[in-house]
Design an enzyme around this catalytic site. Structure first.
Site, short mmCIF file in Angstrom:
data_model
loop_
_atom_site.label_atom_id
_atom_site.label_comp_id
_atom_site.label_asym_id
_atom_site.label_seq_id
_atom_site.Cartn_x
_atom_site.Cartn_y
_atom_site.Cartn_z
N ASN A 23 0.69 -1.20 0.05
CA ASN A 23 0.10 0.14 -0.16
C ASN A 23 0.89 1.35 0.05
OD1 ASN A 23 0.91 -0.18 2.66
ND2 ASN A 23 -1.07 0.39 3.56
N ASP A 29 3.53 -5.39 4.46
CA ASP A 29 2.21 -5.78 5.12
C ASP A 29 1.85 -7.09 4.80
OD1 ASP A 29 1.37 -5.40 2.36
OD2 ASP A 29 1.48 -3.23 2.61
N ASP A 98 4.06 -15.54 15.74
CA ASP A 98 4.84 -15.41 16.99
C ASP A 98 4.07 -15.22 18.12
OD1 ASP A 98 7.38 -14.65 18.11
OD2 ASP A 98 7.83 -14.04 15.94
N ASP A 196 8.06 -16.70 21.48
CA ASP A 196 9.01 -15.82 21.94
C ASP A 196 9.64 -15.74 23.35
OD1 ASP A 196 10.39 -13.36 20.92
OD2 ASP A 196 9.43 -12.56 22.70
N GLU A 253 11.76 -20.61 21.67
CA GLU A 253 13.00 -19.82 21.37
C GLU A 253 13.66 -20.02 22.93
OE1 GLU A 253 14.89 -15.18 20.57
OE2 GLU A 253 13.09 -15.51 21.75
N HIS A 324 15.73 -12.27 12.59
CA HIS A 324 15.72 -11.06 12.70
C HIS A 324 16.33 -10.44 13.88
CE1 HIS A 324 12.84 -12.79 15.55
NE2 HIS A 324 12.86 -11.54 16.32
N ASP A 325 17.16 -11.36 14.63
CA ASP A 325 18.10 -10.76 15.74
C ASP A 325 19.50 -11.00 15.68
OD1 ASP A 325 15.60 -10.34 17.36
OD2 ASP A 325 15.63 -12.14 18.00
C1 BGC Z 1 12.53 -11.59 19.80
C2 BGC Z 1 13.44 -10.34 19.57
C3 BGC Z 1 12.84 -9.22 20.74
C4 BGC Z 1 12.73 -9.96 22.08
C5 BGC Z 1 11.84 -9.41 23.07
C6 BGC Z 1 13.33 -12.13 21.24
O1 BGC Z 1 13.95 -13.10 21.64
O2 BGC Z 1 13.28 -12.75 19.04
O3 BGC Z 1 13.33 -9.71 18.44
O4 BGC Z 1 13.21 -8.20 20.81
O5 BGC Z 1 12.42 -11.25 22.07
O6 BGC Z 1 10.34 -9.65 22.48
#
Ligand code: BGC
Length: 549
Positions: A23, A29, A98, A196, A253, A324-325
């Site tokens: 968009n 998005d 997530d 997470d 995680e 992404h970390d």
């Molecule tokens: C996610 C991070 C996030 C953190 C807090 C993590 O382990 O992968 O990107 O900043 O949890 O939610």
């Protein structure tokens, strides 16, 4: 082992803010994801983990949720989500959501209520203590884990950013509310969750100060939060009341203890598998970016072996290089100037390990770290904090930026490079995070035009993992490292019944001579074209996947 639908899957992670903007507001998005499902399907992906897209003030890019059942308007609407889910299901791609339940946003209604007064019914939903700084622990993104709130002259606990207050898992109402929310999403027909920060949901020793470990006078909070005894009660309750009621896939995680593999991922485990960090966190000391460590293949192999060996026919793992970390794997392990063969080799080195392989967006085309010239160009709160910390420890601006370049989470968060048009086809307008102009040739469009590209190599690896002949072996075969003391070669066997596959990877730019005694039945994959293979002469950066006996 009981067969599960995801045993032979290959998963892909999308960071929605940076995937595709349809968009033209500069932010990716859900419709962008829907648009690219065919691309992912073509690649061979059948599980898609999408980082948070729920309502959020975006202090940590969506990992700070203010409403678990709403889509944030920057990503679209619930209708967009339902459309995406429907199309994905049609293509045989299961969507993983997530699940961020260690904390909420400080703008969540629950927290707004909790902070009103000491006798508010939601007071105990978060962790409050009287006074200003009940202990000296440092939060993940810098500063104290305690944020003082004048209104009630007390402080709340946040393991992450102060905009991410930790939920109090000791409170039954909190747990029940979370479980209800989990089932609400599962009833929509999603394929499961990536869960997470779940290793830190239980806290202990909140009255203690720990030994100071840096110039800020604070100490890491990790020992007081990681895998605290008793966490298993919360996790088994969660599994029982939610996950176990559905045929889904869950990934925690969590850097689980080696001896806990079965407890966490066995037949009665809390999850199906875990994302562990033993090999990925070797590049810094204690997570301080200004204390970098050089890459040592032997140490790396040892860390991987420590995650692979505890696996048995009752347990499972997730294997990955990027998310992404963390930084881009090519920049991190090989350097930006390394040749294409090396990038393929790096991919093959993890792809055939025991467990479900995850690919992070852009990894399949070899995206690299991004070089911003000033800290103000960064969005990632960890980068800003680590920069400040390096300055505090006496490093110059250049040095501090160097540390951030190596480690920033924005390295994997800047926009995806789709094609050769403006902003790489990500958006027609200026993106929320600056694009990478250093590698304009790295695009999906270019990769698709070139049969020898990294993208096609990933496609070949996926096909091999899923091939009728080898899918059982790659799903259920045992892992055995060979040449474990060799500083140049990372090699392992996967064995299933009377089948054996040998994966050999040369991490150096030199020819390596070996003394192996295997009969090669078939070359399943070779990253060097038109090469007469010799199992005892491994070319620079060569990767071989061989059917052997
Ligand atoms: C996610 C991070 C996030 C953190 C807090 C993590 O382990 O992968 O990107 O900043 O949890 O939610």
């Amino acid at each position: 082992m009981k067969k599960r639908w995801w045993h032979n899957s290959v998963a892909y992670q999308v960071y929605p803010k940076s995937f595709l903007d349809t968009n033209n507001d500069g932010i990716g998005d859900l419709r962008g994801i829907t648009e690219k499902l065919d691309y992912l399907h073509e690649l061979g992906i059948d599980v898609l983990w999408i980082s948070p897209f729920f309502k959020s003030p975006m202090k940590d890019n969506g990992y700070d949720i203010s409403d678990y059942k709403e889509i944030d308007p920057i990503f679209g609407t619930m209708r967009d989500f339902d459309e995406m889910l429907e199309k994905a299901n049609q293509l045989g791609i299961r969507i993983l959501v997530d699940l961020v339940v260690n904390h909420t946003s400080d703008e969540h209604d629950w927290f707004e209520e909790s902070r009103q007064s000491k006798d508010n019914p939601k007071r105990d939903w978060y962790i409050w203590k009287d006074g200003k700084q009940p202990n000296n622990w440092r939060s993940c993104f810098g500063g104290s884990v305690w944020e003082y709130d004048e209104k009630t002259d007390s402080s709340y606990f946040h393991y992450f950013h102060k905009g991410q207050p930790c939920l109090n898992w000791e409170n039954k109402e909190v747990r029940d509310t979370i479980f209800e929310m989990i089932n609400w999403w599962l009833d929509k027909g999603i394929g499961g969750f990536r869960v997470d920060a779940i290793e830190v949901i239980k806290k202990t020793r909140l009255d203690e100060n720990f030994e100071v470990d840096a110039a800020d006078g604070l100490a890491s909070a990790y020992p007081g939060c990681r895998l605290v005894k008793g966490i298993e009660l919360f996790l088994s309750e969660m599994a029982e009341k939610t996950f176990n009621q559905y045929d889904i896939m869950t990934i925690a995680e969590a850097d689980i203890r080696i001896e806990d593999q079965e407890l966490w991922t066995g037949p009665n485990g809390f999850f199906d598998m875990a994302f562990q960090f033993k090999s990925s966190k070797l590049d810094t000391e204690l997570g301080f970016w200004h204390r970098p460590r050089t890459f040592d293949l032997l140490e790396y192999k040892e860390a991987i072996a420590s995650e692979q060996y505890p696996l048995n026919d009752q347990t499972w793992a997730a294997v990955w290089l990027e998310n992404h970390d963390v930084p881009r794997s090519i920049t991190k392990y090989l350097g930006n100037d390394s040749p294409l063969e090396a990038h393929k080799m790096l991919g093959a080195s993890y792809f055939f390990l025991r467990g479900t392989p995850f690919i992070y967006q852009g990894q399949e085309i070899g995206m690299r770290n991004i070089r911003y010239s000033s800290i103000v160009q960064y969005d990632d709160i960890a980068s800003i904090d680590q920069y400040d910390r390096a300055i505090e420890e006496g490093y110059t601006n250049e040095q501090a930026l160097g540390f951030v370049y190596n480690r920033s989470r924005d390295n994997t968060r800047y926009p995806m490079q789709w094609d050769n048009s403006k902003n790489y086809g990500f958006s027609k307008t200026d993106p929320w995070l600056e694009i990478n102009t250093e590698f304009p040739e790295i695009t999906v469009e270019n990769a698709l035009k070139d049969q020898s590209s990294l993208l096609y190599f990933y496609k070949d690896m996926i096909s091999l993992r899923k091939s009728e002949e080898f899918k059982e072996l790659f799903s259920y075969g045992t892992f055995e490292m060979i040449l474990d003391k060799d500083p140049s070669i990372f090699a392992y066997l996967r064995i299933y019944d009377d089948k054996k596959v040998l994966v050999i990877n040369n991490f150096t730019d030199r020819l390596v001579l070996l003394n192996l005694d295997y009969k090669v039945n078939k070359v399943l994959l070779n990253n060097i074209e038109n090469d007469d293979i010799n199992i005892n002469e491994i070319r620079p950066y060569q990767s071989l996947v061989l059917d052997v006996e």
